[in-house]
Design an enzyme around this catalytic site. Structure first.
Site, PDB file in Angstrom:
ATOM      1  N   ASP A 272      41.089  57.390  44.815  1.00 14.14           N
ATOM      2  CA  ASP A 272      39.850  57.388  44.063  1.00 14.14           C
ATOM      3  C   ASP A 272      38.812  58.080  44.936  1.00 14.14           C
ATOM      4  O   ASP A 272      38.917  58.094  46.163  1.00 14.14           O
ATOM      5  CB  ASP A 272      39.424  55.955  43.716  1.00 14.14           C
ATOM      6  CG  ASP A 272      38.323  55.950  42.653  1.00 14.14           C
ATOM      7  OD1 ASP A 272      37.914  54.865  42.243  1.00 14.14           O
ATOM      8  OD2 ASP A 272      37.868  57.047  42.261  1.00 14.14           O
TER       9      ASP A 272
ATOM     10  N   GLY B  34      35.596  57.628  45.577  1.00 18.60           N
ATOM     11  CA  GLY B  34      34.558  56.984  46.372  1.00 18.60           C
ATOM     12  C   GLY B  34      33.315  56.674  45.578  1.00 18.60           C
ATOM     13  O   GLY B  34      32.529  55.822  45.964  1.00 18.60           O
ATOM     14  N   GLY B  35      33.138  57.328  44.437  1.00 17.82           N
ATOM     15  CA  GLY B  35      31.939  57.082  43.638  1.00 17.82           C
ATOM     16  C   GLY B  35      31.772  55.609  43.348  1.00 17.82           C
ATOM     17  O   GLY B  35      30.741  55.007  43.626  1.00 17.82           O
ATOM     18  N   PHE B  36      32.797  55.018  42.831  1.00 13.09           N
ATOM     19  CA  PHE B  36      32.735  53.596  42.441  1.00 13.09           C
ATOM     20  C   PHE B  36      32.536  52.714  43.664  1.00 13.09           C
ATOM     21  O   PHE B  36      31.718  51.788  43.652  1.00 13.09           O
ATOM     22  CB  PHE B  36      34.029  53.222  41.737  1.00 13.09           C
ATOM     23  CG  PHE B  36      34.057  51.811  41.218  1.00 13.09           C
ATOM     24  CD1 PHE B  36      34.735  50.813  41.914  1.00 13.09           C
ATOM     25  CD2 PHE B  36      33.392  51.465  40.058  1.00 13.09           C
ATOM     26  CE1 PHE B  36      34.772  49.514  41.443  1.00 13.09           C
ATOM     27  CE2 PHE B  36      33.422  50.159  39.580  1.00 13.09           C
ATOM     28  CZ  PHE B  36      34.106  49.190  40.278  1.00 13.09           C
TER      29      PHE B  36
ATOM     30  N   ASP C 238      32.177  61.110  40.707  1.00 17.65           N
ATOM     31  CA  ASP C 238      31.488  60.812  39.450  1.00 17.65           C
ATOM     32  C   ASP C 238      30.487  59.693  39.693  1.00 17.65           C
ATOM     33  O   ASP C 238      30.509  59.028  40.725  1.00 17.65           O
ATOM     34  CB  ASP C 238      32.497  60.367  38.384  1.00 17.65           C
ATOM     35  CG  ASP C 238      33.228  59.096  38.808  1.00 17.65           C
ATOM     36  OD1 ASP C 238      33.507  58.951  40.013  1.00 17.65           O
ATOM     37  OD2 ASP C 238      33.513  58.251  37.941  1.00 17.65           O
TER      38      ASP C 238
ATOM     39  N   GLN D 259      32.728  59.740  31.546  1.00 18.96           N
ATOM     40  CA  GLN D 259      31.800  58.626  31.568  1.00 18.96           C
ATOM     41  C   GLN D 259      31.177  58.480  30.163  1.00 18.96           C
ATOM     42  O   GLN D 259      31.873  58.685  29.172  1.00 18.96           O
ATOM     43  CB  GLN D 259      30.742  58.831  32.672  1.00 18.96           C
ATOM     44  CG  GLN D 259      31.314  58.768  34.093  1.00 18.96           C
ATOM     45  CD  GLN D 259      31.755  57.375  34.502  1.00 18.96           C
ATOM     46  OE1 GLN D 259      31.407  56.368  33.891  1.00 18.96           O
ATOM     47  NE2 GLN D 259      32.574  57.307  35.573  1.00 18.96           N
TER      48      GLN D 259
ATOM     49  N   GLY E  27      33.875  54.131  34.159  1.00 21.01           N
ATOM     50  CA  GLY E  27      32.766  53.361  33.604  1.00 21.01           C
ATOM     51  C   GLY E  27      33.189  52.182  32.752  1.00 21.01           C
ATOM     52  O   GLY E  27      32.387  51.613  32.014  1.00 21.01           O
TER      53      GLY E  27
ATOM     54  N   ASP F 105      45.297  51.126  37.258  1.00 16.67           N
ATOM     55  CA  ASP F 105      45.255  50.539  38.612  1.00 16.67           C
ATOM     56  C   ASP F 105      44.342  49.324  38.565  1.00 16.67           C
ATOM     57  O   ASP F 105      43.347  49.317  37.813  1.00 16.67           O
ATOM     58  CB  ASP F 105      44.711  51.551  39.634  1.00 16.67           C
ATOM     59  CG  ASP F 105      43.175  51.494  39.709  1.00 16.67           C
ATOM     60  OD1 ASP F 105      42.535  52.195  38.902  1.00 16.67           O
ATOM     61  OD2 ASP F 105      42.636  50.719  40.530  1.00 16.67           O
TER      62      ASP F 105
ATOM     63  N   CYS G  47      62.807  36.078  37.675  1.00 15.50           N
ATOM     64  CA  CYS G  47      62.277  37.171  38.511  1.00 15.50           C
ATOM     65  C   CYS G  47      63.244  37.517  39.635  1.00 15.50           C
ATOM     66  O   CYS G  47      63.737  36.619  40.326  1.00 15.50           O
ATOM     67  CB  CYS G  47      60.931  36.753  39.112  1.00 15.50           C
ATOM     68  SG  CYS G  47      60.216  38.007  40.198  1.00 15.50           S
TER      69      CYS G  47
ATOM     70  N   CYS H 147      62.587  39.034  42.433  1.00 13.07           N
ATOM     71  CA  CYS H 147      61.944  39.342  43.715  1.00 13.07           C
ATOM     72  C   CYS H 147      62.437  38.400  44.811  1.00 13.07           C
ATOM     73  O   CYS H 147      62.951  37.316  44.561  1.00 13.07           O
ATOM     74  CB  CYS H 147      60.424  39.284  43.593  1.00 13.07           C
ATOM     75  SG  CYS H 147      59.667  37.675  43.903  1.00 13.07           S
TER      76      CYS H 147
ATOM     77  N   CYS I 143      61.213  34.739  44.686  1.00 10.90           N
ATOM     78  CA  CYS I 143      61.811  33.888  43.652  1.00 10.90           C
ATOM     79  C   CYS I 143      63.290  33.633  43.899  1.00 10.90           C
ATOM     80  O   CYS I 143      63.832  32.608  43.483  1.00 10.90           O
ATOM     81  CB  CYS I 143      61.616  34.539  42.279  1.00 10.90           C
ATOM     82  SG  CYS I 143      59.893  34.549  41.779  1.00 10.90           S
TER      83      CYS I 143
ATOM     84  N   HIS J  29      55.772  39.011  44.752  1.00  9.54           N
ATOM     85  CA  HIS J  29      56.077  38.509  43.416  1.00  9.54           C
ATOM     86  C   HIS J  29      55.162  39.123  42.348  1.00  9.54           C
ATOM     87  O   HIS J  29      55.629  39.626  41.320  1.00  9.54           O
ATOM     88  CB  HIS J  29      55.979  36.977  43.339  1.00  9.54           C
ATOM     89  CG  HIS J  29      56.061  36.537  41.923  1.00  9.54           C
ATOM     90  ND1 HIS J  29      57.255  36.512  41.215  1.00  9.54           N
ATOM     91  CD2 HIS J  29      55.098  36.221  41.027  1.00  9.54           C
ATOM     92  CE1 HIS J  29      57.037  36.172  39.963  1.00  9.54           C
ATOM     93  NE2 HIS J  29      55.718  35.996  39.816  1.00  9.54           N
TER      94      HIS J  29
HETATM   95  N1  LIG Z   1      35.749  57.010  40.469  1.00 12.77           N
HETATM   96  C1  LIG Z   1      35.678  55.909  39.677  1.00 12.77           C
HETATM   97  N2  LIG Z   1      36.408  54.817  40.008  1.00 12.77           N
HETATM   98  C2  LIG Z   1      36.311  53.688  39.225  1.00 12.77           C
HETATM   99  C3  LIG Z   1      36.995  52.516  39.610  1.00 12.77           C
HETATM  100  C4  LIG Z   1      36.870  51.366  38.825  1.00 12.77           C
HETATM  101  N3  LIG Z   1      37.345  50.098  39.005  1.00 12.77           N
HETATM  102  C5  LIG Z   1      36.848  49.398  37.960  1.00 12.77           C
HETATM  103  N4  LIG Z   1      37.012  48.099  37.758  1.00 12.77           N
HETATM  104  C6  LIG Z   1      37.684  47.239  38.716  1.00 12.77           C
HETATM  105  C7  LIG Z   1      37.080  45.889  38.384  1.00 12.77           C
HETATM  106  C8  LIG Z   1      37.824  44.766  38.982  1.00 12.77           C
HETATM  107  C9  LIG Z   1      37.430  44.262  40.225  1.00 12.77           C
HETATM  108  C10 LIG Z   1      38.091  43.163  40.762  1.00 12.77           C
HETATM  109  C11 LIG Z   1      39.150  42.557  40.043  1.00 12.77           C
HETATM  110  C12 LIG Z   1      39.858  41.392  40.611  1.00 12.77           C
HETATM  111  C13 LIG Z   1      39.297  40.102  39.986  1.00 12.77           C
HETATM  112  O1  LIG Z   1      39.976  38.996  40.536  1.00 12.77           O
HETATM  113  C14 LIG Z   1      39.537  43.075  38.792  1.00 12.77           C
HETATM  114  C15 LIG Z   1      38.873  44.179  38.256  1.00 12.77           C
HETATM  115  N5  LIG Z   1      36.104  50.160  37.121  1.00 12.77           N
HETATM  116  C16 LIG Z   1      36.083  51.405  37.643  1.00 12.77           C
HETATM  117  C17 LIG Z   1      35.423  52.555  37.249  1.00 12.77           C
HETATM  118  C18 LIG Z   1      35.518  53.695  38.046  1.00 12.77           C
HETATM  119  C19 LIG Z   1      34.789  54.911  37.719  1.00 12.77           C
HETATM  120  O2  LIG Z   1      34.049  54.985  36.712  1.00 12.77           O
HETATM  121  N6  LIG Z   1      34.894  55.967  38.557  1.00 12.77           N
HETATM  122 ZN   LIG Z   2      59.254  36.774  41.797  1.00 10.12          ZN
END
Ligand SMILES: Nc1nc2cc3nc(NCCc4ccc(CCO)cc4)[nH]c3cc2c(=O)[nH]1
Ligand SMILES: [Zn+2]
Length: 373
Positions: A93, A95-97, A147, A191, A218, A268, A306, A308, A311, A337
């Site tokens: 990724d 780095g924006g986020f 972004d 976005q 986003g 992801d 499972c 793994c 398990c 797991h």
């Molecule tokens: N470059 C870029 N990268 C992103 C990564 C992101 N990741 C998310 N959400 C992750 C949210 C998220 C954070 C923590 C957990 C664990 C909870 O226990 C689950 C989901 N939204 C995202 C949006 C963007 C985006 O617009 N641009």
């Molecule tokens: Zn398992």
């Protein structure tokens, strides 16, 4: 083998589709879930563990690896694959986020985003050219453009202005990395917040720049499921059908199923690895919070279905003991797991799509994982 970037569609079922993406480090069957390895490691696992659980592609973070240990150092030591001992595909990724979710003191200008490191407070500038240079140094198989992930609740004016900047940054990223150079692919990011017409505008502009794949950014930023699904259903079909579609930061089992139903190919999320470390385990009989007293004397496997190592080898009582005792092995067994669960869930989803029974599979999984993560 096909050239990196080749994406071949297989059988579909409604809007859900299967496919195969070629990267410089191997082919990926889609739909695929990518385990998150932020700092060059999927926390608590060795690369051999990732192979054992049939992880195909992992995610790294430009922001983290640039700050520590440094992309120049990683490049000098042969790139991220050699540095971390993983010879499969890696997506990074941009780095924006992370800048917005981790660093302090952020300023956005046409040039890029300036921020203070969350590690030592030092000042940095991420321009489109800089984040491309970092990802080229890391040797990522799939690079993400810089972004602005528009914060949840941003108004229409801000969202519209921001998507224009994101498009100009995307164009500069494209210009900084000739298509397919050194086998490294580049994905654009759409976005537009929660405004359907702005999503369409952003999609049109990003597609016009031209990338190897397209991500929906986003989302998964604090909105309700209903809001995410509403945008998802509207925006996913706007992305070119012949290229991979990536939904960033998603997600829980029911969100992966909704994403696949909308035509998403790549996902992801830190959920399986982060939840593993807090004892929340996903099984094919539903969720298990291993710290609960009910498992204290439970000699049965976490999930009898499972395959793994955790398990096959240990009881719930032992997994609970490790967690309560804060033993390091707890992290590794729980992570092995949870990622096995996500990997099997995606394999079964691909098979269900191929056999035209995805709707039934989705319903079966949703019954196990009702509302909420
Ligand atoms: N470059 C870029 N990268 C992103 C990564 C992101 N990741 C998310 N959400 C992750 C949210 C998220 C954070 C923590 C957990 C664990 C909870 O226990 C689950 C989901 N939204 C995202 C949006 C963007 C985006 O617009 N641009
Ligand atoms: Zn398992």
């Amino acid at each position: 083998m096909n050239a990196p970037g080749t994406f071949t569609l297989g059988p579909g079922d409604g809007s859900a589709r299967t496919g195969r993406l070629t990267t410089a480090h191997g082919e990926i069957e889609t739909p695929v879930f990518m385990p998150v390895g932020t700092q060059g490691t999927v926390k608590s696992l060795c690369p051999t563990d990732l192979q054992d659980i049939k992880a195909r592609i992992i995610l790294g973070n430009t922001y983290h690896l640039y700050l520590r240990p440094g992309d120049e150092l990683v490049a000098k030591l042969g790139g991220l694959h050699r540095f971390m001992g993983w010879d499969g595909p890696i997506l990074t990724d941009s780095g924006g986020f992370q800048v917005f979710s981790l660093s302090g003191l952020r300023r956005i200008t046409e040039e890029g985003v300036t921020f203070a490191s969350h590690i030592d407070g030092s000042k940095h500038l991420f321009s489109p050219e800089k984040v491309v240079s970092i990802q080229r140094n890391l040797g990522s198989d799939i690079m993400m453009v810089l972004d602005e992930c528009v914060p949840y609740g941003a108004d229409r004016a801000y969202t519209e202005k921001s998507l224009g900047l994101t498009t100009r940054w995307a164009r500069r990223c494209r210009e900084a990395h000739p298509a397919g150079d050194r086998g490294q692919l580049m994905f654009g990011i759409v976005q537009g917040g929660f405004f359907k017409d702005l999503r369409a505008q952003s999609a049109e502009q990003i597609i016009e720049v031209g990338f190897d794949g397209y991500a929906l950014g986003g989302l998964s930023v604090g909105e309700s499921r209903a809001e995410m699904y509403d945008i998802l259903g509207d925006a996913a079909p706007l992305l070119p059908a012949e290229r991979p579609r990536y939904l960033m930061g998603v997600g829980a089992p029911r969100d992966l199923l909704a994403g696949m139903a909308a035509g998403i190919d790549m996902f992801d999320c830190v959920l399986p690895t982060r939840n593993a470390r807090n004892g929340t385990l996903f099984t094919f009989q539903g969720k298990v919070n291993i710290k609960r007293a009910e498992y204290r004397e439970d000699d049965s496997p976490l999930d009898p279905t499972c395959p793994c190592y955790a398990c096959r080898t240990f009881s719930r009582a032992y997994l609970r003991h490790l967690y309560i005792a804060k033993e390091l092995l707890s992290y590794r067994l729980n992570t092995l797991h949870n990622l096995t669960f996500f990997s099997i869930m995606m394999e079964r989803a691909r098979q269900a799509i191929r056999e035209g029974r995805f709707a039934a599979y989705r319903a079966e999984m949703e019954a196990l994982y009702p509302e909420g993560e």
